[in-house]
Design a protein around this motif. Structure first.
Motif, mmCIF file in Angstrom:
data_model
loop_
_atom_site.group_PDB
_atom_site.id
_atom_site.type_symbol
_atom_site.label_atom_id
_atom_site.label_comp_id
_atom_site.label_asym_id
_atom_site.label_seq_id
_atom_site.Cartn_x
_atom_site.Cartn_y
_atom_site.Cartn_z
ATOM 1 N N ARG A 539 0.578 -1.204 0.328
ATOM 2 C CA ARG A 539 -0.235 -0.356 0.001
ATOM 3 C C ARG A 539 0.743 1.258 -0.390
ATOM 4 O O ARG A 539 2.008 1.165 -0.138
ATOM 5 N N GLU A 541 2.369 3.585 2.098
ATOM 6 C CA GLU A 541 3.048 3.120 3.043
ATOM 7 C C GLU A 541 4.357 2.779 3.045
ATOM 8 O O GLU A 541 5.470 4.265 2.201
ATOM 9 N N TRP A 545 8.972 2.080 9.318
ATOM 10 C CA TRP A 545 7.807 2.142 11.063
ATOM 11 C C TRP A 545 9.354 1.496 11.724
ATOM 12 O O TRP A 545 9.362 0.445 11.691
ATOM 13 N N ASP A 548 8.200 -1.432 14.581
ATOM 14 C CA ASP A 548 7.681 -2.839 13.825
ATOM 15 C C ASP A 548 8.698 -3.099 13.422
ATOM 16 O O ASP A 548 9.573 -4.620 13.775
ATOM 17 N N TRP A 601 7.653 3.288 19.544
ATOM 18 C CA TRP A 601 8.853 3.085 18.386
ATOM 19 C C TRP A 601 9.459 3.554 18.622
ATOM 20 O O TRP A 601 10.978 3.596 18.176
ATOM 21 N N TRP A 655 0.071 -1.306 19.695
ATOM 22 C CA TRP A 655 -0.866 -1.120 18.173
ATOM 23 C C TRP A 655 -2.005 -2.996 18.016
ATOM 24 O O TRP A 655 -0.706 -3.924 17.827
ATOM 25 N N PHE A 761 1.219 -5.435 18.792
ATOM 26 C CA PHE A 761 2.335 -5.674 17.952
ATOM 27 C C PHE A 761 3.063 -5.730 19.076
ATOM 28 O O PHE A 761 4.459 -7.071 18.947
ATOM 29 N N GLU A 805 -0.731 -8.065 8.441
ATOM 30 C CA GLU A 805 -0.944 -7.155 9.440
ATOM 31 C C GLU A 805 -1.708 -7.910 10.844
ATOM 32 O O GLU A 805 -1.711 -7.221 11.559
ATOM 33 N N MET A 823 -6.802 -0.561 5.586
ATOM 34 C CA MET A 823 -5.571 -0.941 6.682
ATOM 35 C C MET A 823 -5.581 -2.185 7.430
ATOM 36 O O MET A 823 -5.468 -2.889 7.686
ATOM 37 N N HIS A 828 3.174 -7.464 6.551
ATOM 38 C CA HIS A 828 3.771 -6.852 8.118
ATOM 39 C C HIS A 828 4.311 -7.727 8.801
ATOM 40 O O HIS A 828 4.084 -8.420 9.411
HETATM 41 C C1 BGC Z 1 2.364 1.126 9.318
HETATM 42 C C2 BGC Z 1 3.044 0.175 11.021
HETATM 43 C C3 BGC Z 1 3.352 1.097 12.301
HETATM 44 C C4 BGC Z 1 1.329 1.508 12.319
HETATM 45 C C5 BGC Z 1 1.553 2.711 13.657
HETATM 46 C C6 BGC Z 1 0.689 1.605 10.324
HETATM 47 O O1 BGC Z 1 -0.275 2.581 9.420
HETATM 48 O O2 BGC Z 1 1.771 0.128 8.605
HETATM 49 O O3 BGC Z 1 2.813 -0.950 10.764
HETATM 50 O O4 BGC Z 1 3.970 0.435 12.987
HETATM 51 O O5 BGC Z 1 1.187 2.350 11.184
HETATM 52 O O6 BGC Z 1 0.964 2.461 13.914
#
Ligand code: BGC
Length: 995
Positions: A539, A541, A545, A548, A601, A655, A761, A805, A823, A828
């Motif tokens: 997608r 993005e 991140w 992750d 994060w 998350w 996560f 995800e 989403m 993922h």
């Molecule tokens: C991403 C995640 C990321 C998150 C933050 C998402 O859009 O795909 O993997 O860590 O945003 O909450």
């Protein structure tokens, strides 16, 4: 079976090179983690090698490195650049070059030999080499060049602006025989280099993603063999890439330049390349990009965008353009990049999302989109390459001319299209990870990533082939529309792209679902390691991140050699640090959406360097990250209250947790402790003992504050969620006296939830390790093997070939209906972070000292009757490539006996922990332990025997200590808690560490 296991370990230990002198052989030579790298800009590059031997307990007692300026001198054992002499040391990794100072472009050939336990030297290793890059900016004689860009700044959010890729070329002649020719190249955009009709190198997406305002990388290529005496032509493709193409969710959320999500760093791509020719007679010549280069935007690549796709018009091909003699008279002249001026546009970001007075506020500032020369550095990572072809499994006709090709595996990359069609005939290709139940391609989860490619046939009667170069997709299915004629399975072949991280791992066990899970994890790692560790490849993005990355990095280090890959990304992460010291939600940080950080994060800035140090014994990475990490810790201290974390930043929390929410302040506290502990350990590792002591004191304060605030006397936490317990164990915040009680409470929480996870996560990463550490390993393996929602098995039952995800991103029952399609990534890796626990606690392989200098092998078989739903895992076969060689652990429970076959690389030692109550009955290769060379019984615990083991291959057997659990676990009803088995000890050897 057992014989097969022994054979496979034996194979791992076979020394491939004839051992002529001592008992050891030097293998796996690396310079800065890479084989024969070109263009190093570190003045003291680090050399590493591994030792192999067929003898148990083989060790390196001394080494000697020779480095020479020519192969001949090296062959004659003349180290004109460096002769380290015989150094009494067992060190085989990260030995810094300490020879003559090396200048730009200098070539260095090196070899090493090692002395064994008896003082006998090995043979010299084969010659390896590296070359230096351009060490000073002033050595770039070339200029960044561009085409004259007269387009206005595009501002329309409802349409796409997709310029063609440009082609740059020039010819040059050489008049004398050459000794060597190198090319140094970079771009603001992405480039692909060709010389005399051949692509130079095989990388995709060079020079990689950096914050181009601050820094860019250049690549170095040896083109000596491509240069021709009769005339030469160099051609360079240049496309937008991350510099000026569509990036991330800019368009979706209306942020970035003019709210359109493109032109993130600048408006017009540019390229700079320099060929350095060294003639036989010692003279040199440099040919660099300048205004004499010709450029066209009329070639076949009409659109070239990461998110939107590539449009290739084969009727516009320019055959021969990278060869001498091509007529480029209708091409234009290049201009210097700065000649495109300084177009200014509005750059939008979201800020203050939680300000109660304003709500989310989009603020804009003027931004210069003109050329700004970045600082240049040699590319420290590994290139993105095509590593595998995936044959098509099936072709389905959807309507006349429209077909869906199923490649059978979700992955990231491109494809090869084979087609025969009339000149000018256009086909469209779309990509999806899944199909709708009615067979339609599912693309709703791509959001603003259009992910359409087009191909216009040139009408070649012999057929045509096409693969895009400047885009990639995350997909399993390809839909081709307007296909001329009948396609077959050869029409589409998948081409897997990823950063070509070497090495590998293997994991197989008695549960076929777990074997599929392991494959899914590895596929998802590949799909998301494309120049940087991303969240997802499909997608809009595909960003770095940090949350992750920090949960997954441990698994990544097991599955591949990701040291160089993370060396690169950690530079981006350190550079993306915000002014106040916090590390952001993603790196690079092209634009801000919401707060610039989130708890856990932001801790990636400490967790990732710590993990690379642990896996590869790399202390330089700590030194390089030390200043930003310290600033981050200052921020952490400043923002904490009474040594506790607070609620701040983006509210991502745990998350995607399932039905339980863990307050941010708790998560923040746990990660404050995690980062502080890691800082203390890293400070010691680089000799900053005062700082280490300060961090230990801080940690003590955090532990006390945590105990006071969160630990209740009745053996619970005041935040009573699965994730809270899991994180508290992970952060080692649970006082030892409370460990069993809190572990029991965690297990009870799970059993009263029908033995299901409620974690997201962060919690899922730490949950299974927490259960194992607090004596609930049966429950942990039960969760691993579960097929009930939410679980890995559940996802696999719904058809997953990668990690999703969300556990139920798609269900056989409800299709995509359970979630917001936008989403809903099917690639993922965050939930794949369980891989680390699978290796460390199920196979039982973990580092006992950084860089696996000492190895812990401690397999934990679940109790044979602990699972009422499926047979508990009763054998495992796992291996991983460490920086010191292959480590393998294979165990099997059979007829009340436990068998463990291990392979420990030469020049390392191990502690092997056998799960038996009968230490006296342990045998190795059918011999009692006291007769075995290389093994010593260290001590016993009621259900375990600790052995000190030297390198080599071993087969241990013992009566098993795993007994039936009091009550087999099941998801069908809530249960009373099974009694805790003996808790894993955390006080074994001095070298025995846990994360
Ligand atoms: C991403 C995640 C990321 C998150 C933050 C998402 O859009 O795909 O993997 O860590 O945003 O909450």
């Amino acid at each position: 079976m057992i014989n097969r296991l022994i054979q496979s370990v034996a194979v791992l230990c076979v020394v491939s090179v004839h051992v002529s002198q001592g008992e050891i052989v030097v293998t796996r030579q690396r310079c800065e983690y890479r084989i024969d790298p070109l263009g190093i800009d570190d003045l003291h590059p680090r050399l590493s090698w591994a030792i192999e031997s067929s003898t148990r307990g083989a060790k390196q007692t001394a080494y000697q490195v020779l480095a020479s300026s020519t192969q001949d001198q090296l062959d004659a054992d003349q180290g004109d650049l460096w002769d380290s002499g015989k150094v009494a040391s067992s060190r085989t990794i990260h030995v810094p070059y300490e020879g003559e100072p090396l200048g730009s472009g200098e070539q260095c050939f090196w070899k090493v030999r090692a002395w064994d336990r008896d003082g006998r030297p090995s043979e010299w290793s084969p010659a390896a080499q590296w070359s230096m890059g351009l060490l000073d900016e002033s050595e770039w004689a070339a200029s960044y060049i561009s085409y004259r860009d007269q387009t206005p700044v595009f501002k329309n959010r409802d349409e796409l602006f997709l310029p063609p890729a440009r082609q740059y070329r020039r010819e040059f002649a050489i008049e004398k025989p050459i000794r060597r020719a190198m090319v140094y190249a970079t771009a603001l955009g992405i480039y692909e280099l060709h010389l005399n009709g051949q692509q130079v190198g095989d990388a995709y997406f060079a020079p990689g993603w950096t914050d181009y305002h601050q820094r860019a990388y250049y690549q170095t290529y040896d083109v000596t063999d491509l240069i021709r005496s009769e005339g030469n032509a160099i051609g360079i493709w240049v496309a937008d890439g991350w510099y000026s193409g569509y990036v991330g969710f800019g368009l979706l959320t209306g942020i970035g330049t003019e709210q359109i999500g493109r032109y993130t760093y600048g408006k017009t791509p540019s390229v700079m390349a320099q060929i350095e020719i060294e003639y036989e007679d010692g003279t040199r010549e440099t040919i660099g990009t300048d205004k004499t280069w010709r450029v066209t935007g009329d070639g076949p690549i009409r659109e070239a965008d990461f998110l939107m796709g590539e449009y290739y018009d084969a009727t516009r091909e320019t055959p021969g353009w990278t060869e001498p003699g091509y007529d480029d008279s209708d091409w234009g002249a290049s201009i210097l990049a700065e000649e495109n001026g300084d177009p200014v546009a509005d750059f939008y970001e979201y800020q203050n999302p939680n300000d109660p007075r304003t709500g989310p506020e989009k603020a804009s500032r003027p931004k210069n989109l003109g050329f700004q020369r970045p600082k240049l550095e040699a590319f420290p990572g590994v290139p993105v390459r095509m590593t595998q072809e995936i044959p098509c499994q099936s072709v389905t006709r959807r309507s006349p001319g429209r077909y869906i090709f199923d490649l059978g595996q979700n992955f990231a990359g491109t494809y090869r299209l084979r087609i025969s069609g009339p000149k000018g005939h256009r086909v469209r290709l779309r990509f999806g990870e899944m199909l709708h139940p009615d067979g339609r391609l599912m693309t709703e989860n791509l959001r603003k990533a259009r992910a359409h490619d087009h191909y216009i046939c040139k009408g070649d009667p012999a057929g045509e082939e096409f693969s895009p170069r400047f885009t990639f997709h995350g997909f399993r299915y390809v839909e081709v529309s307007d296909f001329p004629g009948e396609p077959n399975r050869d029409t589409i072949t998948g081409l897997v792209l990823h950063s070509d991280t070497p090495g590998g791992s293997a994991f197989e066990c008695s549960d076929p679902t777990i074997n599929r899970l392991f494959k899914n994890i590895v596929w998802t790692q590949r799909a998301n390691f494309i120049d940087l560790p991303t969240d997802c490849p499909q997608r809009d993005e595909r960003m770095g991140w940090t949350g992750d990355a920090q949960v997954y990095i441990g698994s990544a280090t097991i599955n591949a050699d990701v040291a160089a890959f993370f060396t690169k990304w950690l530079r981006e992460l350190m550079e993306a640090q915000r002014e106040n010291g916090v590390f952001p939600g993603y790196a690079p940080f092209p634009f801000q959406h919401g707060h610039d950080f989130g708890s856990a994060w932001c801790d990636a800035g400490v967790v990732c360097p710590w993990t690379i140090w642990q896996a590869y014994g790399d202390t330089r990475v700590i030194e390089e990250c030390w200043a930003p990490m310290t600033q981050f810790m200052d921020w952490r201290k400043r923002t904490s209250q009474g040594y506790l974390g607070v609620e701040h930043g983006n509210p991502w929390g745990d998350w995607l947790s399932q039905g339980e929410e863990t307050p941010l302040a708790f998560i923040d506290t746990a990660y404050f402790a995690v980062s502080t502990r890691m800082m203390a350990e890293m400070a010691d590792a680089i000799g900053l003992h005062d700082e280490a002591e300060q961090y230990r004191q801080l940690l003590g304060n955090i532990e006390r504050a945590f105990a006071e605030r969160y630990v209740l006397p009745e053996g619970r936490l005041s935040v009573d969620t699965q994730t809270a317990y899991a994180l508290a164990v992970y952060a080692r915040l649970i006082p030892h006296s409370q460990r069993a009680a809190l572990g029991d409470r965690l297990a009870q929480k799970i059993t009263s939830n029908q033995n299901r996870m409620s974690t997201g996560f962060l919690g899922t990463y730490s949950l299974l390790p927490a259960l194992t550490k607090t004596g609930h390993h049966d429950l942990a393996t039960f969760l691993l093997q579960s097929h009930e929602f939410p679980s890995w098995g559940y996802e696999i039952d719904q058809g997953a070939t990668t990690i999703w995800e969300r556990w139920d991103s798609y269900t056989l029952e409800d299709g995509f209906g359970r979630h917001n399609a936008a989403m809903n990534s099917f690639s993922h890796y965050a939930f794949g972070a369980v891989c680390e626990w699978m290796f460390q606690e199920v196979a039982g392989i973990r580092p006992g000292k950084p860089g696996y200098e000492h190895i812990i092998i401690q397999p934990n078989p679940p109790s044979p009757s602990s699972n009422a739903e499926r047979p508990p895992i009763h054998w495992v076969r796992a291996s991983q490539e460490s920086i010191r060689g292959t480590i393998a652990s294979e165990w099997r429970l059979e007829d009340g006996g436990f068998e463990l076959i291990v392979s420990i690389p030469a020049n390392t030692t191990a502690t092997v922990v056998i799960p038996t109550a009968h230490a006296g009955r342990i045998t190795e290769s059918d011999m009692p332990l006291n007769e075995v060379e290389g093994v010593r019984l260290l001590r016993t615990e009621p259900e375990r025997a600790f052995l000190s083991v030297r390198s080599g291959a071993y087969r241990f057997q013992a009566p098993s200590s795993t007994t039936s659990a009091p009550e087999a676990l099941s998801t069908s009803r809530s249960q009373t808690l099974p009694l805790a088995v003996e808790a894993a000890s955390d006080t074994t050897d001095a070298v025995y560490q846990e994360k």
